[in-house]
Design an enzyme around this catalytic site. Sequence first.
Site, PDB file in Angstrom:
ATOM      1  N   ASP A 502       0.721  -1.269  -0.048  1.00 37.73           N
ATOM      2  CA  ASP A 502       0.058  -0.092  -0.061  1.00 37.73           C
ATOM      3  C   ASP A 502       1.041   1.297   0.000  1.00 37.73           C
ATOM      4  O   ASP A 502       1.595   1.574   0.966  1.00 37.73           O
ATOM      5  CB  ASP A 502      -0.865  -0.184   1.249  1.00 37.73           C
ATOM      6  CG  ASP A 502      -1.776   1.083   1.577  1.00 37.73           C
ATOM      7  OD1 ASP A 502      -1.732   2.146   0.688  1.00 37.73           O
ATOM      8  OD2 ASP A 502      -2.393   1.169   2.390  1.00 37.73           O
ATOM      9  N   ASN A 529       3.802   3.461 -10.511  1.00 38.29           N
ATOM     10  CA  ASN A 529       2.614   3.400 -11.476  1.00 38.29           C
ATOM     11  C   ASN A 529       1.149   3.471 -10.429  1.00 38.29           C
ATOM     12  O   ASN A 529       0.031   3.922 -10.851  1.00 38.29           O
ATOM     13  CB  ASN A 529       2.457   2.041 -12.151  1.00 38.29           C
ATOM     14  CG  ASN A 529       1.304   1.853 -13.013  1.00 38.29           C
ATOM     15  OD1 ASN A 529       0.869   2.509 -13.667  1.00 38.29           O
ATOM     16  ND2 ASN A 529       0.472   0.801 -12.342  1.00 38.29           N
ATOM     17  N   TYR A 595      -7.481  15.211  -8.872  1.00 37.13           N
ATOM     18  CA  TYR A 595      -6.344  14.075  -9.756  1.00 37.13           C
ATOM     19  C   TYR A 595      -5.110  14.602 -10.217  1.00 37.13           C
ATOM     20  O   TYR A 595      -3.724  14.162 -10.114  1.00 37.13           O
ATOM     21  CB  TYR A 595      -7.245  13.256 -10.681  1.00 37.13           C
ATOM     22  CG  TYR A 595      -6.354  12.206 -11.178  1.00 37.13           C
ATOM     23  CD1 TYR A 595      -5.723  11.072 -10.619  1.00 37.13           C
ATOM     24  CD2 TYR A 595      -6.327  12.095 -12.814  1.00 37.13           C
ATOM     25  CE1 TYR A 595      -5.131  10.143 -11.288  1.00 37.13           C
ATOM     26  CE2 TYR A 595      -5.606  11.191 -13.514  1.00 37.13           C
ATOM     27  CZ  TYR A 595      -5.083  10.323 -12.527  1.00 37.13           C
ATOM     28  OH  TYR A 595      -4.395   9.112 -13.325  1.00 37.13           O
TER      29      TYR A 595
END
Length: 697
Positions: A502, A529, A595
């Site tokens: 995580d 990624n 984002y």
Amino acid sequence: MVVPPLCRRLKRLMKSAWADRDAEALVASGANSGIDRDLALRIYTTRLLGQEPRLVLHGGGNTSLKQSVRDRFGGEVEVLRIKATGADMAQIDAAGLPAVRLAALRQLRALDHIDDAELVQIERGNLLDPAAPTPSVELMLHAFLPHQFIDHTHATAVLSVIDQPDSEAKCAAVFGSRLAYVPYVMPGFGLAKSAVAAFEANTPSDGLILGKHGIVTFGSSAREAYERMIEMVTLAEDFIARNGKAFAIAAMPREIAPVAAVAPLLRGACSLKDTAVEGAWQRLVLDFRGGDRILNSCAPLLPRLAQAGVVTPDHTIRTKNWPLVLPSPQPDKLDEFKKAAHEAAGAFMRHYRDYFKRHNARVGGIKRELDPLPRVAMVQGLGLFGLGRSKREAIIAADIAEEWLAVVVDAERIGRFESISEADMFDCEYWPLEQAKLGSRPDLPLAGQIAAVTGAGGAIGAATAKAFAAAGAAVALLDVNLAAAQEQAKAIGPSALAVACDVTAADSVACAFTEVAASFGGLDILISNAGAAWQGRIGEVGEDVLRRSFELNFYGHQRASQAAVKIMLAQATGGCLLFNVSKQAVNPGPDFGPYGIPKAAALALMRQYALDYGADGIRANAVNADRIRSGLLTPAMIASRSKARGVSEKNYMSGNLLGREVTADDVAQAFMHQALELKTTADVTTVDGGNIAAAMR
Ligand SMILES: [Zn+2]
């Protein structure tokens, strides 16, 4: 501390694993596919031998069967079915036992000498099936001996008895006249001639000992040859149990540094700068075997034993002739260990190059030098590492190193370990027929390198992991969803590693990168990624949403990069950080601030790493991709967005300058390109089919 001779390793005498039921089942299933009883039982006992690592390891050992078969014109032809070179005995089938016309092979006995190339031509020319794999290098030995079934192994206990200065006398004591003794001759035609001569002179009942090499048993049935092998090995095991001296365990420091801290230092020391390509390194992948009391037990002897050589000649191609021996790494003195590792590895390579030069001159300067890097490292107090150009090669080297230790320790307990001469080792290591066992090895662009991919359970991560594995890298797939990472790792193959990670939790990142370093020995390429999208109009969006996105889409990259750079600096062989940044970093979408803003920060992060670590040879690059089918752009989203815009799904997905849909594989190739461009850092590669508003300027 002194350990009684028998309890140190779990010593049980070997037993025959023959089971009538299994044997008959194989005969019955063979009958359905045209395999006769003799061949079926030959396959059965070959597998039994291959399944026992104390008998056979990684292509060492072979079996044969002589029988009459009908050729395509209905005539009878006598053939030798022999294990194909490099075939795995544990899983052999009929195709792994190619048939060679026996008469042609037997004629060769009249010759004094035949060169290897001609021998291979004759072998291949006499294969019943011209497309069959090449027979074992020990084919001629099987051909010259008259017995119907012949088994040959490099059994551990037998090697301990025969790797001795008084090898022949020990064999007489252990096996009596049941096995004839053949003094060491290099495998191949010469050994075959010596072996059959020894058989004819002594007419032993059970087989032969090939000095400093292995054992041959024969019989008139598969079971007889196999059970003679087991019985002879048991005699050797029993001799060692009865005569072996106790072995002192050396005192080791209480505190030893962990494998994950030691491995990158060792790996860095065992890397070689590529003199032809600036910035390139020849690297190896590691495989660790720990908790090794055997290694500790022979610690005082290791400096001598490490120079003593292999336990059987064909190990030279997997492990080289000598291990690299390193001192105990203490947790608070890793700098000292690093220095010692570099000095020892440097000395190892100089020694290897001298060895090559000396012996290449002896054979007329015709050989091409292999790389001088060690394939086995023994770290006192910690354990041993196998090293290889792939994880598989590293595992094989480690398996053989464990075998080496087991043989050598028992040899020392009943006498003094002695290998073949250095010249004999060279002749085996540089024998083209031995090298052929390794198969044709195209030098893949990322061979020897280790890559870790975060978010590897998702579409882009999985495609990238797959592409890097195909290019030869050892690949760790990190994902918060371990099951997803495992599924993708399984699709890649047994050496891919799935790790739970995580990236929003510092502990989880630390654990994951520790596991990568411990499993593969280090890290060369990080593909950072992992990411997820949050939306919200920036003037109104909750701070918690923005913070959550920053945790993953910015700090996630930073945590993974920090952990990776730490390993790369320990190796001191450069490295590469690759970031999935997205076109949002430069071309924000409406209401997509939560984002795009952390992605813009991730782009700046990439540039900062490029700047701060360029001098260490660590490159940092980013890929800006857009509109890829993935967890961030699901089929439902594609359907609703294309509908909202009044275009077909196909037109929506290929709505770019080139009119081509961009896939996860395209992104993977962009990362690959960045990994291979050794002179490129702080680069952004756009993979979006062309979007002028998102173009870098
Ligand atoms: Zn052999």
